[in-house]
Scaffold this motif. Structure first.
Motif, short mmCIF file in Angstrom:
data_model
loop_
_atom_site.label_atom_id
_atom_site.label_comp_id
_atom_site.label_asym_id
_atom_site.label_seq_id
_atom_site.Cartn_x
_atom_site.Cartn_y
_atom_site.Cartn_z
N ARG A 78 1.48 8.17 11.30
CA ARG A 78 2.38 7.44 10.41
C ARG A 78 1.59 6.80 9.26
NH1 ARG A 78 4.98 3.61 13.89
NH2 ARG A 78 6.20 5.39 14.59
N SER A 79 0.45 6.23 9.60
CA SER A 79 -0.38 5.61 8.59
C SER A 79 -0.89 6.63 7.57
CB SER A 79 -1.57 4.90 9.26
OG SER A 79 -2.50 4.44 8.31
N GLY A 105 2.05 7.88 5.35
CA GLY A 105 2.40 6.86 4.38
C GLY A 105 1.36 6.73 3.27
N ARG A 120 3.41 8.13 0.06
CA ARG A 120 4.06 6.99 -0.61
C ARG A 120 3.71 6.91 -2.11
NH1 ARG A 120 6.00 2.19 1.66
NH2 ARG A 120 4.89 2.68 3.60
N GLU A 179 7.23 7.09 -3.99
CA GLU A 179 7.79 5.75 -4.16
C GLU A 179 7.98 5.35 -5.63
OE1 GLU A 179 7.36 1.65 -1.68
OE2 GLU A 179 5.53 2.34 -2.70
N ASP A 184 12.75 2.45 0.45
CA ASP A 184 12.60 3.40 1.55
C ASP A 184 13.15 4.77 1.20
OD1 ASP A 184 11.24 1.88 3.41
OD2 ASP A 184 13.05 0.96 4.19
N VAL A 227 11.05 8.10 1.54
CA VAL A 227 10.94 8.90 2.77
C VAL A 227 12.03 9.96 2.78
CG1 VAL A 227 10.92 8.85 5.28
CG2 VAL A 227 10.00 6.92 3.99
N LEU A 265 10.01 4.87 7.67
CA LEU A 265 8.84 5.57 8.19
C LEU A 265 8.56 5.20 9.64
CD1 LEU A 265 6.61 7.59 7.34
CD2 LEU A 265 5.20 5.62 6.73
#
Length: 429
Positions: free
Chosen positions: A93-94, A97, A101, A105, A111, A114, A151
């Motif tokens: 996940r880290s 992201g 992102r 983003e 959000d 995502v 996420l």
């Protein structure tokens, strides 16, 4: 380190609910008829009705000792697997992201990035994650504000899908997409079993631990340790290691120790090596003189403390073991001569010190320290057992990346004992 860096005892019998080789059964106390390494469902209908016959309320709820043993084994295996899966999911996940992102983003904001990253192919599962997040908000299931994002509600397969869909974005950071996908494939079986609370066999658990260790190393979450740290800390040790001070594994004899931790892995990358014992056979007979020379020339400082072969303590030990007179003392003398030859071949012999002591030997210990942490192998002397047959403790030494307080561990205790014995010993010319 097993498959790539992180290794703690991989789900062996000492960390499960029963003996490894129970007669007539399988590890963890499972009854006969169950496949090796698997654990059967406990308390089936036939067993439940046996205590008081059909219609007995107590019989339907009762578990036998064997059933409790099976359930305990299942829970312990699932617990180990869950820790690894949790760590992998957080790490992935880290990574997702951090890579995606900054791309999505700025355009989509909040959000919604995502949802945009999932695209049409992932619209169904990303919308489901959004819905679960909203339900969790309403019911108060979000206990940490850091988890209040879409996420955090994606599962391991969904994170993998994001990575695969956008592989050109990840390619600059990772060399081998296939290796990542193969490791995640191996974890999927374990994830499916654990999420549904079904029986997890030992081979599958061990495969999941190897795959997790390999994946963490590839994703940059491993210890990144040099060869000196052959037993880096894994997730399980980090969480429960304090229960056992700094003992990270126990072996019934030295033979089984060397199957998991060969002498090359133990001593190979040491920066400091201190050893005390009668003859130090683990080092002298299993690590060649040429390797000792190269190790010392590479910067390792070596201090070896033997029992004086001419002391009365050697004679007492010979009588305890039923050896012929002079047999043990000659063996110790040969080992001392061997390490003296090693020292003579060094450019700087001062980095390789040899001493002898005259006291009653109480234990043998090899204290090996690398750049960031240390490992100690310790054995007590038993009256009727040679060193090869005595139980072995493996201890985690203090250093960078070690989660436990070294001042409360056994490594420090044996380090202090070694220093005390060294101060009272005599050098060998």
């Amino acid at each position: 380190m097993s498959s790539g860096g992180l290794e703690l005892p991989p789900g062996d019998s000492s960390h499960e609910g029963g003996p490894a080789d129970a007669p007539g059964g399988v590890p963890g106390g499972a009854p006969a008829g169950i496949a090796a390494g698997a654990v059967s469902l406990a308390g089936g209908p036939a067993e439940a009705g046996s205590a008081g016959g059909p219609g007995s309320a107590g019989a339907a709820l009762d578990w036998s000792a064997e059933a409790w043993s099976e359930v305990r084994t299942r829970a312990q295996r699932a617990g180990r697997a869950y820790i690894w899966l949790n760590l992998i999911e957080q790490r992935l996940r880290s990574v997702v992201g951090a890579v995606l992102r900054p791309i999505y983003e700025p355009v989509h904001g909040g959000d919604d990035w995502v949802v945009a990253a999932a695209g049409p192919a992932g619209q169904e599962w990303v919308q489901r994650a959004v819905a679960v997040r909203e339900v969790s908000r309403r019911k108060g299931y979000l206990l940490d504000s850091a988890d209040d994002n879409v996420l955090s509600f994606l599962t391991l397969p969904q994170l993998r899908e994001l990575m695969v869909q956008h592989w050109p974005c990840f390619e600059p950071y990772f060399d081998d997409r296939r290796e990542i996908e193969l490791a995640l494939d191996e974890l999927e079986v374990t994830r499916n079993v654990v999420s549904r609370n079904r029986a997890l066999s030992r081979p599958v658990l061990e495969q999941a631990e190897r795959a997790s260790a390999r994946l963490l190393e590839v994703l940059g979450g491993g210890a990144g340790s040099p060869s000196a740290d052959r037993l880096p800390i894994d997730a399980v040790e980090d969480l429960v290691g304090d229960r056992y001070a700094d003992v990270i594994s126990v072996h019934p004899d030295r033979v089984r120790l060397q199957r998991q931790l060969p002498a090359e892995d133990l001593f190979g990358g040491a920066r400091r090596l201190d050893a005390i014992g009668i003859g130090l056979n683990l080092l002298v007979q299993n690590f060649s003189g040429r390797r000792l020379v190269r190790l010392t020339e590479a910067g390792c400082r070596v201090r070896l403390l033997f029992l004086n072969p001419a002391s009365s303590a050697v004679k007492r030990r010979e009588r305890e073991l039923g050896l012929r007179k002079g047999e043990l003392s000659r063996s110790v003398e040969m080992n001392i001569l061997h390490v003296r030859r090693v020292r003579a071949g060094l450019r700087d012999p001062s980095r390789f010190e040899i001493h002898v002591f005259d006291e009653t030997p109480r234990f043998t210990a090899y204290l090996v320290e690398g750049n960031s942490s240390g490992i100690a192998v310790v054995q007590s002397y038993l009256r009727r057992a040679r060193g090869m047959e005595s139980p072995v403790l493996v201890l985690r030494g203090g250093g960078r990346g070690v989660p436990k307080d070294a001042d409360h561990g056994l490594f420090t205790t044996y380090r202090e004992e070694f220093e005390s014995m060294w101060e009272d010993s005599r050098p060998v010319s």
